[in-house]
Write an enzyme that holds these catalytic residues in place. Structure first.
Site, PDB file in Angstrom:
ATOM      1  N   GLU A 282      41.453 -41.839   5.702  1.00  0.00           N
ATOM      2  CA  GLU A 282      41.498 -40.607   4.933  1.00  0.00           C
ATOM      3  C   GLU A 282      41.451 -39.394   5.863  1.00  0.00           C
ATOM      4  OE1 GLU A 282      39.993 -40.764   0.711  1.00  0.00           O
ATOM      5  OE2 GLU A 282      38.424 -39.565   1.643  1.00  0.00           O
ATOM      6  N   GLU A 285      44.788 -39.020   7.225  1.00  0.00           N
ATOM      7  CA  GLU A 285      45.707 -38.544   6.178  1.00  0.00           C
ATOM      8  C   GLU A 285      45.553 -37.033   6.000  1.00  0.00           C
ATOM      9  OE1 GLU A 285      45.090 -40.312   2.300  1.00  0.00           O
ATOM     10  OE2 GLU A 285      46.755 -39.189   1.408  1.00  0.00           O
ATOM     11  N   CYS A 302      37.919 -42.384  -3.788  1.00  0.00           N
ATOM     12  CA  CYS A 302      37.036 -43.568  -3.781  1.00  0.00           C
ATOM     13  C   CYS A 302      36.472 -43.879  -5.147  1.00  0.00           C
ATOM     14  CB  CYS A 302      35.832 -43.387  -2.875  1.00  0.00           C
ATOM     15  SG  CYS A 302      36.091 -42.335  -1.506  1.00  0.00           S
ATOM     16  N   SER A 322      44.285 -38.442  -2.420  1.00  0.00           N
ATOM     17  CA  SER A 322      44.504 -39.227  -1.209  1.00  0.00           C
ATOM     18  C   SER A 322      45.074 -40.575  -1.632  1.00  0.00           C
ATOM     19  CB  SER A 322      43.166 -39.430  -0.488  1.00  0.00           C
ATOM     20  OG  SER A 322      43.247 -40.552   0.368  1.00  0.00           O
ATOM     21  N   LYS A 361      34.443 -49.733 -11.423  1.00  0.00           N
ATOM     22  CA  LYS A 361      34.934 -50.630 -10.372  1.00  0.00           C
ATOM     23  C   LYS A 361      35.441 -51.947 -10.958  1.00  0.00           C
ATOM     24  CE  LYS A 361      34.108 -48.235  -6.627  1.00  0.00           C
ATOM     25  NZ  LYS A 361      35.197 -47.901  -5.704  1.00  0.00           N
ATOM     26  N   GLU A 364      38.877 -51.072 -11.853  1.00  0.00           N
ATOM     27  CA  GLU A 364      39.685 -50.846 -10.649  1.00  0.00           C
ATOM     28  C   GLU A 364      40.145 -52.169 -10.039  1.00  0.00           C
ATOM     29  OE1 GLU A 364      37.558 -49.605  -7.091  1.00  0.00           O
ATOM     30  OE2 GLU A 364      39.154 -48.202  -6.592  1.00  0.00           O
ATOM     31  N   GLU A 369      48.021 -53.267  -9.287  1.00  0.00           N
ATOM     32  CA  GLU A 369      48.486 -53.032  -7.919  1.00  0.00           C
ATOM     33  C   GLU A 369      47.477 -53.512  -6.869  1.00  0.00           C
ATOM     34  OE1 GLU A 369      47.992 -50.805 -10.298  1.00  0.00           O
ATOM     35  OE2 GLU A 369      46.939 -49.019  -9.594  1.00  0.00           O
ATOM     36  N   CYS A 520      27.528 -41.891  -6.475  1.00  0.00           N
ATOM     37  CA  CYS A 520      27.397 -43.305  -6.863  1.00  0.00           C
ATOM     38  C   CYS A 520      25.954 -43.710  -7.129  1.00  0.00           C
ATOM     39  CB  CYS A 520      27.936 -44.212  -5.778  1.00  0.00           C
ATOM     40  SG  CYS A 520      29.586 -43.779  -5.281  1.00  0.00           S
TER      41      CYS A 520
END
Ligand code: SF4
Ligand code: SF4
Ligand code: SF4
Ligand code: FES
Lengths: 608, 173
Positions: A282, A285, A302, A322, A361, A364, A369, A520
């Site tokens: 990141e 990036e 994230c 990102s 999560k 996710e 993908e 989190c």
């Protein structure tokens, strides 16, 4: 303007209180507790349960203290036979329509309804049921709703609407048919819900709970053909102790590792390893976007609740996100490629379990993908779609891990302190702080600064981005160019920054967004209750762990250096692109029309 | 005209309803009330609700809250004719349950009524059967309203005749 102080009487004694505050708050200031059920500090005061009733001189009936306010001369009585009777009756009326499934309920012994019934001395079941039994909502991969256990306190609706600005749930119907609903009863999995789980975190009962995957994981652990590895998110080490009966915010990294070994995991690794990896990717990036005049501000990716939020509410601005996968997903793809190859393990036999503070999560991990490792091997090995596997197989929340420890008879506080396994278990202080709001930003700045300037940072602590303020800002000087950065937690705050971007008024180059209040450590899968005091304690432990680490910058992690040298070659390189970066879907508000995911899911099911 | 064209036209009509009420007190209620009258079947389709939410910025869950709270909003198509059976105590003792059951048999909706649905529309969209807690006409029990006209001391035979007449009238027109 200073609020006027007034004189009140509580149970015959004189007190002072600010004019016009709720009776409940005035009593609390005076050190007198009043039992409550539907009320939740900072979240909801919808005055629905009637547990908090008190007598007020001059009022004909009892008064609900969570909403009725004090004025000059108010005389309050908080305990009398009439009050106790009314409180008990109100709870009995709720229980009349409540399935008494405590023994098999995920909230057993951690349920506010159970506690209040016991505290108030409810003994018999005198009222008849008046409500029809309603079906469960099992449409979400993260959460299960049982409307029969709902007491209509409105907390979930308040959190989802006012804090997260998602409005996935609301009341429907009227009178006895009132219930918490999704739009057209489609179910959480079929509306614009972010899976953040904040609703489950505030629910006083078992009416919204995480989808429990512990049985499946136990089964995998028993399977001798499988290599079962586990990764733990930063926020677990400051949450699991609490869930196992220790003090709020207890830092228990080593005990957690020891406990996971005793559950039978073959290897105990750390999501923090791939948090360091995320910073490498990141950070580069960001630098690339700055130097190539790419889309700015870049926003961190994230937090999967945030990603889904952006896909629903800002589908035309997804280029600001990102492309980095979250540390959990990076871990899955690195484990099933680099690590599997290094150890000679067949990735099809590998099971990756994540322990996360987060219900999103779960969703996710099942995004279509997220099968990069399979895509990586498929052609090399000549595998067919029948061999397909996800990068991360199971996601358990902190609460589920606590359940597994208890079921296994593990005495958590007596466990020894053990170390993570290598090579994908080592991490720096920069990775620990991912667990607190501002942490990803601080970790990125530690690395970006040194990469750009080539000079060591004099002070690694970017305190401006720490703390519980909703939106934080800072400026950093990178070799003469000053960039502005911002940090937001809760989706409501993230929305403000995104609206600014869409108006082309954003002054920032880089923004960190965390879905949950506090980051989190306040995730939807964390121990219940999670209050602001508790969040602060967990944050203290997170920053303590950062200080404990010999290395505090991601690019100094020797195992990350080895991963690049042996396998990935360079940040943003060809392999990184396939394994560590991802794409997003324009979902919009009316999700059931966007069937890309559904179609792929069906294909997957067929493949199985 | 095919379905999409009808929908596009309805969307345009919704847009003008919205601009008419913009900024007024009780905006959402008025918008929904008028939108419900657009399709001739006196109900709010999901597409229509989506469109209202999209254009007003009101969250879908809030829209759903409003349309399920007020009983004059319908989420299912309403029949041309309405038959409302009183289920008050007086009517009940005078056999309104049997009337309802017979209606169910006559119009092929026993199942829905058994499942406790508060109203049902026949597949040909001719009749909507609903119940009401009490008409306040207890002296005339059992009471049934057909297209808003209250009939007293109703029997199954009378009901059959009435509905037959309405159906016939329909065939002629
Ligand atoms: S929600 Fe609470 S009271 Fe209800 S079944 Fe579960 S533990 Fe028992
Ligand atoms: S998971 Fe989050 S977005 Fe979904 S209903 Fe709960 S609070 Fe709302
Ligand atoms: S689901 Fe839970 S939080 Fe929501 S209203 Fe019901 S009891 Fe309250
Ligand atoms: S706590 Fe006051 S009414 Fe529920």
């Amino acid at each position: 303007m200073e609020t006027k102080m007034i004189n009140i009487k509580i149970n015959g004694s004189d007190y002072q209180a600010p004019d016009g505050i709720p009776i409940l708050d005035a009593c609390k200031r005076a050190g007198i507790e009043i039992p409550t059920l539907c009320y939740l500090e900072d979240v909801s005061r919808n005055s629905s349960c009637g547990v908090c009733v008190v007598e007020v001189k001059g009022a004909r009936s009892l008064v609900r203290s969570c909403t009725a306010c004090v004025h000059e001369g108010t005389e309050i009585v908080t305990n009398s036979a009439r009050i106790r009777d009314a409180r008990k009756t109100n709870v009995e009326l709720i229980l009349a329509n409540h399935p008494k499934d405590c023994l098999s309920c995920l909230r057993n012994q951690n349920c506010e309804l159970q506690t209040i019934a016991s505290d108030l001395g409810v003994k018999d079941d005198r009222f008849v049921r008046t409500k029809k039994e309603l079906p469960l909502d099992t449409s979400s991969s993260s959460l299960i709703r049982d409307p029969n256990k709902c007491i209509l306190c409105g907390r979930c609706i308040a959190v989802c609407g006012t804090v997260q600005t998602v409005y996935a749930i609301g009341l429907s119907g009227r009178g006895i048919k009132t219930k918490v609903s999704t739009y057209m009863e489609k179910g959480l999995g079929n509306v614009a819900c972010t899976n953040c789980g904040q609703c489950a975190l505030v629910c006083p009962t078992g009416a919204i709970v995480e989808r429990d995957d512990t049985d499946d994981v136990f089964e995998e652990l028993m399977n001798p053909d499988k290599v079962v590895v586990v990764q733990t998110a930063p926020a677990i080490r400051v949450g699991i102790g609490e869930a196992m009966g220790m003090e709020s915010g207890s830092l228990v990294t080593g005990k957690m590792v020891a406990g996971l070994r005793r559950l039978g995991f073959n290897k105990v690794f750390d999501t923090q390893f791939t948090a360091d990896l995320t910073i490498m990717e990141e950070g580069h990036e960001l630098l690339k976007r700055i130097s190539n005049k790419g889309t700015l501000p870049m926003i961190t990716s994230c937090s999967p609740g945030w990603i889904k939020f952006a896909e629903h509410f800002f589908p035309n601005s997804l280029s600001h996100l990102s492309t980095c996968k979250s540390p959990q997903q990076m871990f899955g793809s690195v484990a099933k490629t680099y690590y599997a190859a290094k150890m000679g393990i067949d990735p099809r036999k590998m099971v990756v379990v994540s322990i996360m503070p987060c219900t999103a999560k779960k969703y996710e991990a099942k995004r279509p993908e997220m099968m990069s490792a399979f895509e990586h091997w498929k052609d090399k090995k000549g595998w067919s779609q029948d061999d397909a596997f996800y990068d991360v197989d199971y996601v358990l929340t902190t609460r589920e891990l606590a359940r597994m420890f208890k079921e296994s008879g593990i005495q958590f506080s007596n466990l020894p302190v053990e170390e993570f396994d290598n090579p994908i278990g080592e991490s720096t202080g920069a990775a620990v702080i991912f667990g607190a709001t501002g942490g990803v930003m601080e970790a990125a700045l530690r690395t970006v600064y040194e990469v750009v300037t080539g000079k060591p940072l004099a002070n690694v602590n970017f305190t401006a981005v720490r703390g519980m303020e909703g939106i934080k800002e800072a400026e950093v000087d990178l070799n003469g160019t000053t960039i502005k950065v911002a940090v937001a937690h809760t989706l409501g705050n993230a929305r403000k920054l995104f609206e600014q971007i869409e108006k082309k008024e954003s002054p920032y180059a880089f923004i960190e967004v965390m879905t949950c209040p506090g980051g989190c450590l306040g995730g939807g899968g964390q121990p219940i209750p999670t209050t602001w005091d508790i969040r602060k304690k967990r944050a203290e432990s997170i920053y303590q762990e950062d200080l404990n680490k010999p290395l505090r910058k991601s690019h100094e992690n020797p195992h990350i250096a080895a991963l690049y040298k042996e396998f990935l070659k360079e940040p943003l390189g060809h392999l990184s692109h396939h394994l560590l970066h991802t794409t997003y879907e324009k979902r919009g508000l009316f999700v059931w029309k966007s069937n890309g995911v559904e179609k792929k899911k069906k294909e997957m099911e067929h493949a199985k | 005209m095919d379905g999409t064209q009808t929908m596009t036209r309805e969307f345009q009509e919704i847009d003008s309803i919205i601009s008419k009420h913009k900024g007024h007190h009780g905006e959402l209620l008025s918008i929904l009330e008028e939108t419900q009258l657009l399709n001739g079947q006196k109900f709010l389709s999901e597409e229509a609700l989506n469109h209202v939410a999209l254009r007003t910025g009101v969250p879908l869950s809030r829209v759903y809250n409003v349309v399920t709270f007020f009983s004059f909003f319908n989420l299912k198509p309403q029949g041309k004719h309405t038959v409302t059976v009183c289920r008050g105590t007086a009517c009940h003792t005078k056999g309104s349950k049997a009337l309802l059951d017979d209606l169910g048999l006559m119009l092929g909706c026993s199942k829905a009524l058994e499942d406790g649905e508060s109203f049902f529309t026949t597949p040909d969209n001719q009749f909507t059967i609903s119940t009401v807690a009490c008409f306040g006409q207890c002296a005339l029990a059992p009471v049934v309203a057909v297209d808003g006209v209250i009939y007293s001391n109703v029997t199954t035979a009378r009901l059959q005749k009435l509905l037959g007449k309405i159906s016939k009238g329909r065939k002629k027109s």
